[in-house]
Each structure stands twice: as structure tokens, then as C-alpha cells.
Design a protein around this motif. Structure first.
Motif, short mmCIF file in Angstrom:
data_model
loop_
_atom_site.label_atom_id
_atom_site.label_comp_id
_atom_site.label_asym_id
_atom_site.label_seq_id
_atom_site.Cartn_x
_atom_site.Cartn_y
_atom_site.Cartn_z
N VAL A 87 0.69 -1.25 -0.10
CA VAL A 87 -0.20 -0.01 -0.08
C VAL A 87 0.93 1.40 0.03
O VAL A 87 1.91 1.50 0.76
N GLY A 88 0.45 2.13 -0.95
CA GLY A 88 1.28 3.43 -0.97
C GLY A 88 2.41 3.47 -2.02
O GLY A 88 3.08 4.34 -2.25
N THR A 89 2.67 2.15 -2.52
CA THR A 89 3.92 1.96 -3.51
C THR A 89 3.37 1.97 -4.84
O THR A 89 2.15 1.73 -5.09
N ALA A 90 4.13 2.55 -5.78
CA ALA A 90 3.90 2.60 -7.10
C ALA A 90 4.20 1.63 -7.88
O ALA A 90 5.38 0.93 -8.12
N ARG A 91 3.18 0.76 -8.76
CA ARG A 91 3.59 -0.55 -9.38
C ARG A 91 2.96 -0.20 -10.81
O ARG A 91 2.87 -1.10 -11.51
N ILE A 92 2.97 0.83 -11.44
CA ILE A 92 2.52 0.96 -13.06
C ILE A 92 3.59 0.26 -13.95
O ILE A 92 3.00 -0.06 -14.91
N GLY A 93 4.82 0.01 -13.45
CA GLY A 93 5.63 -0.62 -14.17
C GLY A 93 5.70 -2.09 -13.88
O GLY A 93 6.76 -2.73 -14.42
N LEU A 94 4.96 -2.37 -13.17
CA LEU A 94 5.22 -4.04 -12.66
C LEU A 94 4.77 -4.71 -14.04
O LEU A 94 3.70 -4.57 -14.63
N LYS A 95 5.59 -5.91 -14.12
CA LYS A 95 5.33 -6.95 -15.08
C LYS A 95 5.27 -8.00 -14.49
O LYS A 95 6.02 -8.43 -13.61
N ASP A 96 4.41 -8.99 -15.22
CA ASP A 96 4.53 -10.51 -14.95
C ASP A 96 5.68 -11.23 -15.59
O ASP A 96 6.57 -10.65 -16.04
N ASN A 97 5.82 -12.48 -15.27
CA ASN A 97 6.89 -13.21 -15.83
C ASN A 97 7.32 -13.33 -17.29
O ASN A 97 8.21 -13.83 -17.67
N GLU A 98 6.31 -12.69 -17.95
CA GLU A 98 6.48 -12.86 -19.50
C GLU A 98 6.37 -11.51 -20.00
O GLU A 98 6.38 -11.23 -21.10
N GLY A 99 6.71 -10.47 -19.14
CA GLY A 99 7.20 -9.17 -19.49
C GLY A 99 5.55 -8.09 -19.84
O GLY A 99 5.63 -7.21 -20.13
N ARG A 100 4.58 -8.84 -19.41
CA ARG A 100 3.11 -8.22 -19.40
C ARG A 100 2.86 -7.12 -18.58
O ARG A 100 3.00 -7.38 -17.21
N PHE A 101 2.80 -5.80 -18.87
CA PHE A 101 2.46 -4.57 -17.87
C PHE A 101 1.17 -4.89 -17.37
O PHE A 101 0.16 -3.99 -18.00
N MET A 102 0.49 -5.56 -16.48
CA MET A 102 -0.77 -5.98 -16.19
C MET A 102 -1.50 -4.69 -15.53
O MET A 102 -2.57 -4.69 -15.51
N ILE A 103 -0.66 -4.05 -14.59
CA ILE A 103 -1.44 -3.02 -14.12
C ILE A 103 -1.71 -1.86 -15.01
O ILE A 103 -2.99 -1.36 -14.96
N LYS A 104 -0.72 -1.41 -16.01
CA LYS A 104 -1.20 -0.58 -17.07
C LYS A 104 -2.59 -1.25 -17.83
O LYS A 104 -3.31 -0.42 -18.22
N GLU A 105 -2.45 -2.49 -18.07
CA GLU A 105 -3.49 -3.09 -18.80
C GLU A 105 -4.92 -2.84 -18.02
O GLU A 105 -6.04 -2.57 -18.63
N MET A 106 -4.98 -3.11 -16.74
CA MET A 106 -6.10 -3.16 -15.77
C MET A 106 -6.52 -1.33 -15.83
O MET A 106 -7.81 -1.34 -15.98
N ILE A 107 -5.59 -0.73 -15.66
CA ILE A 107 -6.05 0.92 -15.71
C ILE A 107 -6.53 1.12 -17.11
O ILE A 107 -7.69 1.87 -17.02
N ALA A 108 -6.18 0.69 -18.05
CA ALA A 108 -6.70 0.92 -19.46
C ALA A 108 -8.03 0.40 -19.58
O ALA A 108 -8.95 1.03 -20.14
N ILE A 109 -8.14 -0.86 -19.07
CA ILE A 109 -9.58 -1.36 -19.15
C ILE A 109 -10.56 -0.60 -18.18
O ILE A 109 -11.65 -0.42 -18.72
N ALA A 110 -10.16 -0.24 -17.25
CA ALA A 110 -10.98 0.48 -16.27
C ALA A 110 -11.32 2.12 -16.85
O ALA A 110 -12.53 2.41 -16.78
N LYS A 111 -10.54 2.57 -17.62
CA LYS A 111 -10.69 4.12 -18.16
C LYS A 111 -11.61 3.70 -19.36
O LYS A 111 -12.56 4.67 -19.51
N THR A 112 -11.39 2.62 -20.16
CA THR A 112 -12.14 2.78 -21.51
C THR A 112 -13.40 1.94 -21.31
O THR A 112 -14.61 2.41 -22.03
N ARG A 113 -13.43 0.97 -20.47
CA ARG A 113 -14.70 -0.05 -20.54
C ARG A 113 -15.49 -0.15 -19.08
O ARG A 113 -16.47 -0.72 -19.26
N GLY A 114 -14.72 0.51 -18.13
CA GLY A 114 -15.34 0.43 -16.79
C GLY A 114 -14.94 -0.80 -15.97
O GLY A 114 -15.02 -0.78 -14.71
#
Length: 151
Positions: A87-114
């Protein structure tokens, strides 16, 4: 006798597989957990909800390998059911084991589709192994609430 031993071994193996599957949360349970968290934010506010999410003893937001996480749109952790120290840490650049930026993907979905799903590989808190996870997220105001089921 040999056929009976083989049948018994097969039965035990299938019971073990069924027990392991029962220990994993489902996609429907992950969605239900997110919806509980969203409803609590609307009824009781962010602070109380985020504290409940980050409390591992709270069974509404922790069940087997299911837990809730909350990120703002800059990728900062607002609440985390599996690792409250984040809590309180920045994780925007967090990648999974295959290099996928999952937090960025989550944010994009939240902003565009809800709401929607993101698939990524992540350590399972129960098995301690990296597994495929399907994360469901919903937008609430300027943040997202998510949970996910391991495959």
C-alpha cells in the motif's frame, strides 16, 4: 488384485485433483468479491473498505487464493489483500513473468470500458508457484478494484 490397486490409486489421484481444484477460487467468486468491495466503497467509503481489504483476517475479501487489490490510475496501490505492505507504492511498471504490464492493462480497461478481464502470470499465495491468473477489475471513481482466479 492388481486391477483393484490400480483402481484405488486412480481414485486417490482423482480425489487429490478435485481437492486441489476446490482450494482454488473461481472466476465467479472473484467477480463476486470485487462487487462486494465496490458495494462497500459506495456504502461505507474508501477508508473503511481499503482497511478491510488489507486485513487478511477479513474473510469477505480473502478466500483461499482469492484476494482483492485496489490501484489508482497512476498505478499506486491503495489496498492489497495479499500484501498490505505494498500500500502506497507505485506499481505502474510492474510486469508479470512474461513481461506483460498488467497494472497498465487494468488501468486501460478501467478507463475505457469500466470493467473487464486481464490475463497474466502471478505467484499463487497458496501454492507458492507462478500460475496463470485471470484478473477481473471494476472502475470506481478514480481507481479500480480487482480480484482474480488462478487457472
Amino acid at each position: 488384485m492388481k486391477a483393484w490397486v490400480t483402481a484405488a490409486a486412480l481414485t486417490l489421484a482423482l480425489c487429490g485433483i478435485a481437492a486441489a481444484a476446490a482450494q482454488k477460487g473461481s472466476r465467479a467468486e472473484a467477480v463476486a468479491m470485487v462487487k462486494r468491495a465496490v458495494a462497500m466503497v459506495k456504502a461505507e467509503g474508501r477508508d473503511k473498505t481499503f482497511a478491510a481489504i488489507s486485513d487478511p483476517a477479513n474473510r469477505h475479501f480473502h478466500d483461499r487464493d482469492l484476494y482483492v487489490y485496489v490501484y489508482d490510475f497512476q498505478g499506486t496501490v491503495l489496498a492489497h489483500g495479499n500484501n498490505p505492505q505494498m500500500v502506497g507504492t507505485a506499481r505502474i511498471g510492474l510486469k508479470d513473468n512474461e513481461g506483460r504490464f498488467m497494472i497498465k492493462e487494468m488501468i486501460a480497461i478501467a478507463k475505457t470500458r469500466g470493467s473487464g478481464w486481464v490475463t497474466f502470470k502471478w505467484p499463487n499465495p497458496v501454492t507458492k508457484t507462478v500460475e496463470l491468473k485471470e484478473g477481473y477489475i471494476e472502475r470506481v471513481d478514480d481507481f479500480l478494484i480487482g480480484s482474480g482466479a488462478y487457472k
